[in-house]
Design a protein around this motif. Structure first.
Motif, short mmCIF file in Angstrom:
data_model
loop_
_atom_site.label_atom_id
_atom_site.label_comp_id
_atom_site.label_asym_id
_atom_site.label_seq_id
_atom_site.Cartn_x
_atom_site.Cartn_y
_atom_site.Cartn_z
N ALA A 1 13.14 -49.32 -40.22
CA ALA A 1 11.77 -49.71 -41.06
C ALA A 1 11.74 -49.87 -42.65
CB ALA A 1 10.43 -49.39 -40.68
N ASN A 2 12.27 -49.26 -43.45
CA ASN A 2 12.12 -48.60 -44.93
C ASN A 2 12.78 -50.44 -45.22
OD1 ASN A 2 10.61 -46.59 -44.53
ND2 ASN A 2 12.89 -45.41 -45.34
N ILE A 3 13.88 -50.28 -44.54
CA ILE A 3 14.41 -51.57 -45.51
C ILE A 3 14.32 -52.96 -44.79
CG2 ILE A 3 16.98 -52.53 -45.15
CD1 ILE A 3 18.01 -49.84 -44.53
N ALA A 4 13.62 -52.87 -43.77
CA ALA A 4 12.93 -54.53 -43.61
C ALA A 4 11.56 -54.92 -44.22
CB ALA A 4 12.61 -54.57 -42.22
N GLY A 5 11.07 -53.47 -44.39
CA GLY A 5 9.36 -52.90 -45.39
C GLY A 5 9.90 -54.30 -46.32
N ALA A 6 11.37 -54.23 -47.28
CA ALA A 6 11.50 -54.65 -48.51
C ALA A 6 12.30 -55.41 -48.62
CB ALA A 6 12.27 -53.08 -49.05
N MET A 7 12.41 -55.62 -47.82
CA MET A 7 13.18 -57.32 -47.27
C MET A 7 12.31 -58.36 -46.92
SD MET A 7 17.15 -56.83 -46.50
CE MET A 7 17.59 -58.11 -46.50
N LYS A 8 10.97 -58.18 -46.87
CA LYS A 8 10.71 -58.98 -46.03
C LYS A 8 9.72 -59.75 -47.75
CE LYS A 8 9.23 -57.90 -41.46
NZ LYS A 8 7.60 -56.74 -40.91
N PRO A 9 9.45 -59.69 -48.29
CA PRO A 9 9.25 -60.24 -48.88
C PRO A 9 10.24 -61.04 -50.14
CG PRO A 9 8.42 -58.37 -49.76
CD PRO A 9 9.25 -57.82 -48.65
N VAL A 10 11.15 -61.06 -49.67
CA VAL A 10 12.27 -61.54 -49.88
C VAL A 10 12.47 -62.29 -49.25
CG1 VAL A 10 14.84 -62.12 -50.52
CG2 VAL A 10 14.21 -59.97 -50.58
N GLU A 11 12.57 -63.89 -50.64
CA GLU A 11 11.78 -65.59 -50.77
C GLU A 11 12.90 -66.51 -49.32
OE1 GLU A 11 9.52 -66.34 -54.34
OE2 GLU A 11 11.21 -67.03 -53.66
N LYS A 12 14.21 -65.72 -49.36
CA LYS A 12 15.49 -66.39 -49.13
C LYS A 12 15.88 -65.86 -48.35
CE LYS A 12 16.54 -69.62 -53.86
NZ LYS A 12 18.60 -69.46 -54.31
N ASP A 13 16.31 -66.60 -46.81
CA ASP A 13 16.85 -65.91 -46.00
C ASP A 13 18.28 -65.61 -45.56
OD1 ASP A 13 14.40 -65.60 -44.62
OD2 ASP A 13 14.75 -67.70 -43.45
#
Length: 484
Positions: free
Chosen positions: A439-451
């Protein structure tokens, strides 16, 4: 000397009026002859030294280290080899990426820097609350820190840069996994371990060496903050960790840590399954068990934050006889960079300040420079060698040699397994810990623009542990990496 408690100027003259400027008539304007006003304003404009580029926000305390075990068979460092010997010290805890006014309860490694005032000179052990780091060569450090700082146009934190860099630097995987685990947000500075992180070299009186790693184990126990509570506290009390440390010491609840080391014979460095000088890797404690050294206690708060905490300067290059550097490429860069940062930030004579001044006599030929507040060497000898009885080198304290070979070239480490230890760490976690980690990683990575950045990073964790990568991909709504 007057016994009156008079407010004075910096040159010691009493101040007659500290409430009103000298003006031409009742309504002014203000006269330039009001030197007390000019001094106050000029000094005020200069009250901030440049903040540290990293580890800007921190808290410090005084204490002592007591050796509880005789390790003289491994090192001739006097403060480590006499059971019961107490050495005064100063410690500074810090966050890494934030500015001087940033919040204490953010997800970030914590600096753990200890200055031992030994009889043989100051010894600085400048580590973190993690046993590893994100990179393993100092040439990558400026780029790494740029990703943690602010975007040059928006002046906002930039998750695109953070994850792009990490995904293109797989050696960071182990540290990133620790950072997004529960230990990424300690409850207080008192409730976390500390590590020297790097490998160092210990040498005994006979000139025999070993490789060593340092571990400070908190006697208060490990405690971490819930993500939502940490975010709330960042707004409600951004100085929580600073306040907690000060208050604990103020009321006599002195925090303490046990110091342990891992010892590796020099020859094992050639055959160990991980490069022992790679700071992104740990040594298994099954292979090299912890050996108790002593106990650190913090029992006195600073009297003045600026003089003691802000002006404290630490460098991993501040060694004493019996402790030396290893070929760790990250450490090698830090040996220069830290002292150079202090020369820029505090000045060439930073080691003459009371908080940094050794208890051992200093005898060298370094003279002059801004803010030389001691005797500047007096009329003593100012060059070496000389025929006038000046201080001489001590050949018995020459650094011990270690063999080097090969070509002078830009080269990496021989070992590139960045996945085993990160996977082992995940497999050690409970199901609840794994769920929070994802959950911590996913929350931090969600704002990243490029898949593509997210998928590349997921691929690293999939290599470390397929379940890890799969669960993270699902949490981000992205395909599970194939053929990694």
């Amino acid at each position: 000397m007057s016994n009156h408690n008079h407010l004075t100027t910096s040159w010691g003259a009493p101040v007659g009026d500290n409430q009103n400027s000298i003006t031409a008539g009742h309504r002014g304007p203000v006269l330039i002859q009001d030197v007390h006003l000019l001094e106050k304003l000029a000094h005020f404009n200069r009250e901030r030294v440049p903040e540290r580029v990293v580890h800007a926000k921190g808290a410090g305390a005084h204490g002592y280290f007591e050796a509880t075990h005789d390790l003289s068979q491994y090192t001739k460092a006097a403060f480590l080899s006499e059971v019961g010997k107490r050495t005064p010290l100063f410690i500074r805890f810090s966050t890494v990426a934030g500015e001087l006014g940033s919040a204490d309860t953010v997800r970030d490694p914590r600096g753990f820097a200890v200055k031992f005032y030994t009889e043989e000179g100051n010894y600085d052990l400048v580590g973190n609350n993690t046993p590893v780091f994100f990179i393993r060569d100092a040439i990558k450090f400026p780029d790494f820190i740029h990703t943690q700082k602010r975007h040059p146009q928006t002046h906002l934190k930039n998750p695109n840069a953070v994850w792009d860099f990490w995904s293109l630097s797989p050696e960071s995987l182990h540290q990133v996994t620790i950072l997004f685990s529960d230990r990424g947000i300690p409850a207080t500075y008192r409730h976390m371990h500390g590590f020297g992180s790097h490998t160092f070299k210990w040498v005994n009186a006979a000139g025999e060496g070993v490789w060593v790693k340092y571990h400070f184990k908190t006697e208060q126990g490990i405690k971490n903050l819930d993500v939502e509570l940490a975010a709330k506290m960042a707004g409600d009390n951004p100085d929580y960790h600073t306040e907690d440390l000060f208050n604990a010491i103020e009321k006599g609840d002195f925090p303490a840590w046990k110091l342990y080391v891992q010892i590796m014979p020099l020859e094992d460095a050639h055959t160990y399954r991980f490069d022992p000088f790679d700071v992104t890797k740990v040594w298994s404690q099954k292979d090299y068990p912890l050996i108790e050294v002593g106990r650190m206690v913090l029992d006195r708060n600073p009297e003045n934050y600026f003089a003691e905490v802000e002006q404290a300067t630490f460098s991993p290059g501040n060694f004493v006889p019996g402790i030396e550097a290893s070929p760790d490429k990250m450490l090698q860069g830090r040996l220069f960079a830290y002292s150079d940062a202090h020369r820029y930030r505090v000045g060439a004579n930073h080691n003459t300040l009371p908080i940094n001044r050794p208890v051992a006599d200093v005898k060298n030929n370094q003279r002059d420079g801004f803010m030389r507040a001691d005797g500047n060497g007096g009329a003593g000898m100012y060059y070496e060698p000389n025929s006038y009885g000046g201080p001489k080198e001590a050949p018995e304290h020459k650094t011990t040699p270690f063999a080097v070979s090969g070509l002078a070239e830009s080269t990496g480490y021989d070992h590139d397994d960045h996945y085993t230890q990160a996977g082992d760490l995940y497999r050690l976690m409970s199901e609840d810990e794994r769920t929070r980690l994802i959950a911590n990683i996913a929350g931090a990575m969600k704002p990243v623009e490029k898949d593509e950045i997210k998928i590349r990073q997921i691929g690293h964790w999939y290599k470390a542990e397929p379940e890890f990568g799969t669960r993270l991909a699902q949490a981000l709504g992205l395909p599970v990496p194939q053929g990694v």
